[in-house]
Write a protein that holds these residues in place. Structure first.
Motif, PDB file in Angstrom:
ATOM      1  N   ASP A   1       2.393  -7.381 -10.642  1.00  0.00           N
ATOM      2  CA  ASP A   1       3.208  -7.321 -11.850  1.00  0.00           C
ATOM      3  C   ASP A   1       3.487  -5.896 -12.301  1.00  0.00           C
ATOM      4  OD1 ASP A   1       3.314 -10.268 -12.418  1.00  0.00           O
ATOM      5  OD2 ASP A   1       1.148  -9.971 -12.461  1.00  0.00           O
ATOM      6  N   GLY A   2       2.714  -4.944 -11.794  1.00  0.00           N
ATOM      7  CA  GLY A   2       2.996  -3.543 -12.061  1.00  0.00           C
ATOM      8  C   GLY A   2       2.606  -3.031 -13.429  1.00  0.00           C
ATOM      9  N   LYS A   3       1.914  -3.836 -14.226  1.00  0.00           N
ATOM     10  CA  LYS A   3       1.527  -3.364 -15.558  1.00  0.00           C
ATOM     11  C   LYS A   3       0.365  -2.380 -15.475  1.00  0.00           C
ATOM     12  CE  LYS A   3       3.163  -7.502 -17.978  1.00  0.00           C
ATOM     13  NZ  LYS A   3       3.688  -8.242 -16.824  1.00  0.00           N
ATOM     14  N   LEU A   4      -0.565  -2.612 -14.561  1.00  0.00           N
ATOM     15  CA  LEU A   4      -1.665  -1.683 -14.254  1.00  0.00           C
ATOM     16  C   LEU A   4      -2.592  -1.433 -15.433  1.00  0.00           C
ATOM     17  CD1 LEU A   4       0.280   0.899 -12.059  1.00  0.00           C
ATOM     18  CD2 LEU A   4      -1.204  -0.966 -11.288  1.00  0.00           C
TER      19      LEU A   4
ATOM     20  N   LEU B   1      -7.772   1.855  -4.472  1.00  0.00           N
ATOM     21  CA  LEU B   1      -6.868   3.018  -4.487  1.00  0.00           C
ATOM     22  C   LEU B   1      -6.453   3.370  -5.911  1.00  0.00           C
ATOM     23  CD1 LEU B   1      -3.886   3.532  -2.045  1.00  0.00           C
ATOM     24  CD2 LEU B   1      -3.607   3.951  -4.477  1.00  0.00           C
ATOM     25  N   VAL B   2      -6.016   2.370  -6.684  1.00  0.00           N
ATOM     26  CA  VAL B   2      -5.521   2.686  -8.028  1.00  0.00           C
ATOM     27  C   VAL B   2      -6.662   2.969  -8.997  1.00  0.00           C
ATOM     28  CG1 VAL B   2      -3.341   1.474  -7.702  1.00  0.00           C
ATOM     29  CG2 VAL B   2      -5.273   0.229  -8.662  1.00  0.00           C
ATOM     30  N   THR B   3      -7.801   2.292  -8.854  1.00  0.00           N
ATOM     31  CA  THR B   3      -8.900   2.556  -9.782  1.00  0.00           C
ATOM     32  C   THR B   3      -9.602   3.876  -9.451  1.00  0.00           C
ATOM     33  OG1 THR B   3     -10.302   1.094  -8.444  1.00  0.00           O
ATOM     34  CG2 THR B   3      -9.295   0.155 -10.415  1.00  0.00           C
ATOM     35  N   ASP B   4      -9.712   4.211  -8.172  1.00  0.00           N
ATOM     36  CA  ASP B   4     -10.250   5.523  -7.799  1.00  0.00           C
ATOM     37  C   ASP B   4      -9.320   6.634  -8.269  1.00  0.00           C
ATOM     38  OD1 ASP B   4     -12.243   4.088  -6.573  1.00  0.00           O
ATOM     39  OD2 ASP B   4     -11.731   4.675  -4.524  1.00  0.00           O
ATOM     40  N   LEU B   5      -8.020   6.407  -8.143  1.00  0.00           N
ATOM     41  CA  LEU B   5      -7.046   7.394  -8.613  1.00  0.00           C
ATOM     42  C   LEU B   5      -7.152   7.590 -10.119  1.00  0.00           C
ATOM     43  CD1 LEU B   5      -4.513   9.188  -8.068  1.00  0.00           C
ATOM     44  CD2 LEU B   5      -3.146   7.135  -8.496  1.00  0.00           C
ATOM     45  N   LEU B   6      -7.269   6.493 -10.870  1.00  0.00           N
ATOM     46  CA  LEU B   6      -7.417   6.598 -12.327  1.00  0.00           C
ATOM     47  C   LEU B   6      -8.629   7.452 -12.673  1.00  0.00           C
ATOM     48  CD1 LEU B   6      -6.822   5.763 -15.271  1.00  0.00           C
ATOM     49  CD2 LEU B   6      -8.139   3.669 -14.837  1.00  0.00           C
TER      50      LEU B   6
ATOM     51  N   HIS C   1      -8.076   6.021   1.801  1.00  0.00           N
ATOM     52  CA  HIS C   1      -7.780   4.589   1.768  1.00  0.00           C
ATOM     53  C   HIS C   1      -6.628   4.254   2.721  1.00  0.00           C
ATOM     54  CE1 HIS C   1     -10.487   3.387  -1.427  1.00  0.00           C
ATOM     55  NE2 HIS C   1     -10.006   4.306  -2.240  1.00  0.00           N
ATOM     56  N   LEU C   2      -5.590   5.087   2.733  1.00  0.00           N
ATOM     57  CA  LEU C   2      -4.451   4.853   3.614  1.00  0.00           C
ATOM     58  C   LEU C   2      -4.880   4.873   5.077  1.00  0.00           C
ATOM     59  CD1 LEU C   2      -1.794   7.141   1.872  1.00  0.00           C
ATOM     60  CD2 LEU C   2      -1.897   4.649   1.789  1.00  0.00           C
ATOM     61  N   ALA C   3      -5.770   5.795   5.403  1.00  0.00           N
ATOM     62  CA  ALA C   3      -6.201   5.933   6.793  1.00  0.00           C
ATOM     63  C   ALA C   3      -7.250   4.891   7.168  1.00  0.00           C
ATOM     64  CB  ALA C   3      -6.747   7.342   7.020  1.00  0.00           C
ATOM     65  N   HIS C   4      -8.186   4.616   6.268  1.00  0.00           N
ATOM     66  CA  HIS C   4      -9.254   3.659   6.591  1.00  0.00           C
ATOM     67  C   HIS C   4      -8.705   2.266   6.841  1.00  0.00           C
ATOM     68  CE1 HIS C   4     -12.872   1.245   6.375  1.00  0.00           C
ATOM     69  NE2 HIS C   4     -12.346   0.573   5.356  1.00  0.00           N
ATOM     70  N   THR C   5      -7.770   1.809   6.008  1.00  0.00           N
ATOM     71  CA  THR C   5      -7.207   0.475   6.216  1.00  0.00           C
ATOM     72  C   THR C   5      -6.456   0.413   7.547  1.00  0.00           C
ATOM     73  OG1 THR C   5      -5.313   1.139   4.841  1.00  0.00           O
ATOM     74  CG2 THR C   5      -7.063  -0.121   3.769  1.00  0.00           C
TER      75      THR C   5
ATOM     76  N   THR D   1       0.831  -1.203   0.000  1.00  0.00           N
ATOM     77  CA  THR D   1       0.000   0.000   0.000  1.00  0.00           C
ATOM     78  C   THR D   1       0.861   1.248   0.000  1.00  0.00           C
ATOM     79  OG1 THR D   1      -1.676  -1.199   1.271  1.00  0.00           O
ATOM     80  CG2 THR D   1      -1.897   1.187   1.167  1.00  0.00           C
ATOM     81  N   ASP D   2       1.888   1.271   0.854  1.00  0.00           N
ATOM     82  CA  ASP D   2       2.770   2.442   0.904  1.00  0.00           C
ATOM     83  C   ASP D   2       3.451   2.669  -0.438  1.00  0.00           C
ATOM     84  OD1 ASP D   2       2.120   2.861   3.555  1.00  0.00           O
ATOM     85  OD2 ASP D   2       3.880   1.795   4.338  1.00  0.00           O
ATOM     86  N   ALA D   3       3.853   1.590  -1.106  1.00  0.00           N
ATOM     87  CA  ALA D   3       4.507   1.728  -2.407  1.00  0.00           C
ATOM     88  C   ALA D   3       3.556   2.285  -3.455  1.00  0.00           C
ATOM     89  CB  ALA D   3       5.059   0.369  -2.855  1.00  0.00           C
ATOM     90  N   LEU D   4       2.273   1.898  -3.387  1.00  0.00           N
ATOM     91  CA  LEU D   4       1.297   2.432  -4.344  1.00  0.00           C
ATOM     92  C   LEU D   4       1.111   3.938  -4.165  1.00  0.00           C
ATOM     93  CD1 LEU D   4      -1.435  -0.365  -4.207  1.00  0.00           C
ATOM     94  CD2 LEU D   4       0.112   0.126  -6.113  1.00  0.00           C
TER      95      LEU D   4
END
Length: 417
Positions: free
Chosen positions: A329-332, A152-157, A51-55, A25-28
């Motif tokens: 895998d990081g392709k995203l 986190l990543v889909t909301d960010l997108l 997301h960082l705080a809720h988890t 999570t921190d890396a994302l």
């Protein structure tokens, strides 16, 4: 005591899973600026900072406070700010206003994560008599955090897509040159089958109990529907006519002006899409993504097929190794190929309802899945935003039929002749 929390993780492995999950999570979040972490583009999405705080709150609320005497939160108000929907855990801030919470800032949220991490490390290293129960709760918390990694990543997108500069979350990478993989169908025999989790290893409550279903013989496609396939649907008037659509789906598509998948646009005679790697030409042989259940069902009817049931999906693929394009895998983004797992979640025709004999756990964790078992549809298979640790053949995710911002695609099925 919270009854019926799944337990499959040995206490000595809980700390490793916890550390690995928190680090991911921190890396994302690491590449993001504070302004990026505040984006909330719609009520369905949440800011990265939330997301960082809720988890973090999840571990604090369900593990540290009840299990660690003397634990003190850095701020008792966080329980109100970062609760999501657990009514039994207390009141909570309005979901559609999470993007307005500028304080605590990103540094304070990072400090909150570190505070809870330190307390969890101490708890998990303490050799308590209830270590097995704590390990089960930690495992659930980690899988909960993995779900939020995907969000986190889909909301960010979704949030970044409204920026006219079309900023990239990760550096662009060219897709490989590919050729079309012809679609074919494999036959699967019908009969009375068992589906659902067998209790070995972790699973959410909604994946249980294992139970019998009857399925007729069916055929399943060898690959997901691709962008090339979808363009043919579009060019044949797939969005303009109502013939293949549910009435409600066509009404939603007409009201919201759907003419193509989410994030697509036409430029110089070519289709482009916005991704976590910025604006890129649509990869023709990659699985189509960001389509709703309504669109997926309309496409399937247009193609002379149908969406599989979730039982068919599980039966067809449960013996396939969990290997594919995942978050790790990081392709995203979905990649060309014919993998069974990863790339895109695949819509099924099955509503998200309880399995026969389902009983939610007692206490606030009983709200995790049970309260959502109405008006939503099941997807199977995982996506390029799903952590590999999350995946198993019985995993059910679920969304409303109009939603598109997740990594949603489809695979065709047919009745066997």
């Amino acid at each position: 005591m919270i009854r019926s929390v799944p337990r499959s993780l040995a206490p000595n492995a809980a700390l490793g899973l916890f550390a690995r999950t928190r680090a991911r999570t921190d890396a994302l979040a690491a590449p993001l600026r504070p302004e990026d972490q505040m984006l909330q583009s719609m009520e369905d999405a949440s800011p990265v900072k939330w997301h960082l705080a809720h988890t973090t709150w999840f571990y604090e609320e369900f593990i540290l406070k009840p299990r660690m005497p003397g634990y003190v939160s850095p701020d008792d108000r966080f329980a109100f700010l970062f609760n999501s929907y657990y009514t039994q855990a207390g009141p909570r801030h309005a979901r559609d206003r999470r993007g307005l919470v500028s304080r605590p800032d990103c540094t304070e949220v990072a400090d909150y994560r570190a505070h809870v991490d330190d307390a969890m490390d101490a708890l998990l290293s303490s050799g308590r008599d209830d270590a097995d129960d704590i390990a089960g709760l930690v495992e659930l918390g980690c899988h909960h955090e993995m779900q939020h990694q995907e969000l986190l990543v889909t909301d960010l997108l979704h949030g970044l897509s409204f920026n006219p500069l079309l900023p990239a979350y990760r550096d662009p990478e060219p897709l490989p040159v590919t050729t079309e993989v012809p679609v074919s169908f494999a036959r699967h025999e019908g009969g009375t089958k068992r589906i659902g989790h067998d209790g070995k290893g972790f699973a959410y409550d909604c994946e249980q109990p294992r139970h019998k279903v009857f399925v007729a013989p069916f055929e399943m496609a060898n690959r997901p529907v691709t962008n090339r396939d979808w363009i043919a649907f579009m060019e044949d008037g797939g969005y303009t006519g109502a013939r293949h659509w549910f009435m409600e789906g066509h009404a939603v598509a007409s009201r919201d002006g759907w003419q193509h998948p989410l994030y697509w646009w036409a430029q110089d005679g070519e289709w482009w899409t916005f991704t976590l790697r910025g604006a890129q030409p649509v990869a023709l042989d990659a699985p189509v993504v960001h389509v709703s259940y309504y669109e997926a069902d309309a496409y399937a009817r247009w193609a002379g097929a149908r969406l599989p049931t979730e039982a068919e999906h599980e039966i067809a693929f449960r013996d396939h190794a969990i290997d594919g394009n995942f978050l790790d895998d990081g392709k995203l983004r979905p990649m060309p190929g014919s993998a069974v797992w990863g790339d895109v979640w695949e819509w099924t025709s099955s509503p998200f309802v309880p399995y026969p004999g389902f009983r939610p756990p007692e206490g606030p964790l009983g709200e995790y899945n049970g309260k959502f078992m109405v008006n939503q549809m099941v997807l199977r298979g995982g996506s390029c935003a799903t952590a590999r640790d999350q995946m198993r053949p019985t995993y059910r995710t679920f969304f409303y039929p109009h939603q598109r911002w997740q990594m949603m695609g489809l695979r065709l099925a047919r009745d066997a002749t």
